[in-house]
Design a protein around this motif. Structure first.
Motif: not given
Length: 119
Positions: A20-41
């Motif tokens: 999976l890829s996540c393209a951000a509009s802002d510089s990644l260094s501007s975020f304290s944390v980045m991550g992936w979450y999921r939600q099943a039905p």
């Protein structure tokens, strides 16, 4: 306004892999944390993998050893490599970015990408 755009979700057989890829509009260094979450039905959204600005990673017990989070600062993209996929990994996967500024936490989410693990 921060924008996060996920891609890479698909139908895959058990034991298969996806990235999976996540393209951000802002510089990644501007975020304290980045991550992936999921939600099943019928279930609550859960954290899958996170990475702090300093590269510290954290994984859900259910994906340890199978999933890897990484980032490309130049491309402003966060990835989630998923190997040995199981049917229970089926969910909508969301990219998340947290920005902490002067004690104010802002959370940003992508629109989600569907991952289906089935034979």
């Amino acid at each position: 306004q921060v924008q996060l755009a996920e891609s890479g979700g698909a139908l895959v057989q058990p034991g298969g892999s996806l990235r999976l890829s996540c393209a951000a509009s802002d510089s990644l260094s501007s975020f304290s944390v980045m991550g992936w979450y999921r939600q099943a039905p019928g279930k609550q959204r859960e954290s899958v993998a996170t990475m702090s600005t300093w590269g510290i990673t954290n994984y859900a017990d259910s994906v340890k050893g199978r999933f890897t989070i990484s980032r490309d600062n130049a491309e402003k993209t966060v990835y989630l490599q998923m190997n040995n996929l199981k049917p229970e990994d089926t969910a909508v996967y969301f990219c998340n970015a947290d920005r902490l500024l002067f004690g104010d936490l802002r959370r940003y989410w992508g629109q989600g990408t569907q991952v289906t693990v089935s034979s």
